[in-house]
Design a protein around this motif. Structure first.
Motif, mmCIF file in Angstrom:
data_model
loop_
_atom_site.group_PDB
_atom_site.id
_atom_site.type_symbol
_atom_site.label_atom_id
_atom_site.label_comp_id
_atom_site.label_asym_id
_atom_site.label_seq_id
_atom_site.Cartn_x
_atom_site.Cartn_y
_atom_site.Cartn_z
ATOM 1 N N TYR A 179 3.583 -5.706 0.539
ATOM 2 C CA TYR A 179 2.635 -6.151 1.560
ATOM 3 C C TYR A 179 1.740 -4.990 2.003
ATOM 4 C CZ TYR A 179 0.864 -8.014 5.940
ATOM 5 O OH TYR A 179 0.038 -8.422 6.946
ATOM 6 N N ILE A 180 2.335 -3.833 2.223
ATOM 7 C CA ILE A 180 1.559 -2.667 2.639
ATOM 8 C C ILE A 180 0.588 -2.253 1.541
ATOM 9 C CG2 ILE A 180 1.694 -0.222 3.274
ATOM 10 C CD1 ILE A 180 4.369 -0.886 4.660
ATOM 11 N N TYR A 181 1.075 -2.224 0.289
ATOM 12 C CA TYR A 181 0.201 -1.861 -0.831
ATOM 13 C C TYR A 181 -0.969 -2.827 -0.966
ATOM 14 C CZ TYR A 181 3.471 1.595 -2.751
ATOM 15 O OH TYR A 181 4.265 2.684 -2.944
ATOM 16 N N ASN A 182 -0.719 -4.111 -0.769
ATOM 17 C CA ASN A 182 -1.783 -5.104 -0.927
ATOM 18 C C ASN A 182 -2.869 -4.987 0.132
ATOM 19 O OD1 ASN A 182 -0.743 -6.253 -3.249
ATOM 20 N ND2 ASN A 182 0.459 -7.755 -2.122
ATOM 21 N N ASP A 183 -2.564 -4.378 1.255
ATOM 22 C CA ASP A 183 -3.557 -4.220 2.320
ATOM 23 C C ASP A 183 -4.280 -2.883 2.275
ATOM 24 O OD1 ASP A 183 -3.132 -6.712 3.415
ATOM 25 O OD2 ASP A 183 -1.518 -6.011 4.702
ATOM 26 N N GLN A 184 -3.993 -2.064 1.279
ATOM 27 C CA GLN A 184 -4.641 -0.756 1.168
ATOM 28 C C GLN A 184 -6.105 -0.936 0.773
ATOM 29 O OE1 GLN A 184 -2.976 1.875 -1.803
ATOM 30 N NE2 GLN A 184 -3.505 3.666 -0.582
ATOM 31 N N ASN A 185 -6.985 -0.211 1.441
ATOM 32 C CA ASN A 185 -8.419 -0.258 1.139
ATOM 33 C C ASN A 185 -8.722 0.499 -0.153
ATOM 34 O OD1 ASN A 185 -8.878 -1.653 3.526
ATOM 35 N ND2 ASN A 185 -9.357 0.188 4.677
ATOM 36 N N ASN A 186 -9.913 0.295 -0.674
ATOM 37 C CA ASN A 186 -10.326 0.960 -1.910
ATOM 38 C C ASN A 186 -10.399 2.477 -1.762
ATOM 39 O OD1 ASN A 186 -10.526 -1.458 -3.283
ATOM 40 N ND2 ASN A 186 -12.664 -1.738 -2.716
ATOM 41 N N ASP A 187 -10.635 2.960 -0.559
ATOM 42 C CA ASP A 187 -10.726 4.407 -0.351
ATOM 43 C C ASP A 187 -9.357 5.073 -0.246
ATOM 44 O OD1 ASP A 187 -9.896 3.549 2.137
ATOM 45 O OD2 ASP A 187 -11.645 4.294 3.214
ATOM 46 N N GLY A 188 -8.284 4.298 -0.287
ATOM 47 C CA GLY A 188 -6.935 4.841 -0.245
ATOM 48 C C GLY A 188 -6.282 4.763 1.118
ATOM 49 N N GLY A 189 -7.033 4.388 2.125
ATOM 50 C CA GLY A 189 -6.487 4.326 3.479
ATOM 51 C C GLY A 189 -6.239 2.902 3.929
ATOM 52 N N TRP A 190 -5.764 2.782 5.152
ATOM 53 C CA TRP A 190 -5.525 1.485 5.763
ATOM 54 C C TRP A 190 -6.249 1.444 7.091
ATOM 55 C CZ3 TRP A 190 -1.707 3.937 3.039
ATOM 56 C CH2 TRP A 190 -1.062 3.195 2.040
ATOM 57 N N GLY A 191 -6.658 0.253 7.469
ATOM 58 C CA GLY A 191 -7.276 0.065 8.771
ATOM 59 C C GLY A 191 -6.225 -0.194 9.833
ATOM 60 N N PHE A 192 -6.676 -0.302 11.055
ATOM 61 C CA PHE A 192 -5.764 -0.589 12.157
ATOM 62 C C PHE A 192 -5.321 -2.048 12.122
ATOM 63 C CE2 PHE A 192 -4.543 -0.754 16.717
ATOM 64 C CZ PHE A 192 -3.655 0.291 16.683
ATOM 65 N N TYR A 193 -6.080 -2.887 11.423
ATOM 66 C CA TYR A 193 -5.749 -4.289 11.226
ATOM 67 C C TYR A 193 -6.149 -4.677 9.805
ATOM 68 C CZ TYR A 193 -10.698 -4.680 12.334
ATOM 69 O OH TYR A 193 -12.058 -4.519 12.344
ATOM 70 N N ILE A 194 -5.690 -5.811 9.337
ATOM 71 C CA ILE A 194 -5.968 -6.256 7.968
ATOM 72 C C ILE A 194 -7.474 -6.394 7.783
ATOM 73 C CG2 ILE A 194 -5.678 -8.147 6.321
ATOM 74 C CD1 ILE A 194 -2.972 -8.663 7.624
ATOM 75 N N GLU A 195 -7.967 -5.887 6.676
ATOM 76 C CA GLU A 195 -9.381 -5.894 6.300
ATOM 77 C C GLU A 195 -10.249 -5.040 7.208
ATOM 78 O OE1 GLU A 195 -11.050 -9.695 5.459
ATOM 79 O OE2 GLU A 195 -9.304 -10.363 4.338
ATOM 80 N N GLY A 196 -9.641 -4.190 8.009
ATOM 81 C CA GLY A 196 -10.398 -3.264 8.827
ATOM 82 C C GLY A 196 -10.734 -2.007 8.037
ATOM 83 N N HIS A 197 -11.755 -1.289 8.463
ATOM 84 C CA HIS A 197 -12.101 -0.044 7.782
ATOM 85 C C HIS A 197 -11.021 0.995 8.040
ATOM 86 C CE1 HIS A 197 -13.368 1.841 11.561
ATOM 87 N NE2 HIS A 197 -13.880 0.659 11.859
#
Length: 61
Positions: A4-22
């Motif tokens: 689940y965490i991997y699937n929410d990773q952004n293309n830049d390698g980071g994660w946002g504060f919420y799903i689909e966030g920058h």
């Protein structure tokens, strides 16, 4: 949980504060720590952990 965490990773390698966030520093750091605590190594996840680490290093410099 790891998938689940991997699937929410952004293309830049980071994660946002919420799903689909920058990418945010706190979102990336929390998810990185969670992945490592769940047992993933520094090079696991088809490079996802490495991309996250590089994203954190890039933002700090």
């Amino acid at each position: 949980m790891i998938r689940y965490i991997y699937n929410d990773q952004n293309n830049d390698g980071g994660w946002g504060f919420y799903i689909e966030g920058h990418m945010t520093m706190i979102g990336t750091a929390l998810n990185y720590v969670a992945i490592r605590l769940l047992g993933e190594g520094p090079n696991d996840g088809s490079g996802a952990v490495d991309r996250a680490r590089k994203c954190l290093h890039f933002v700090n410099h």
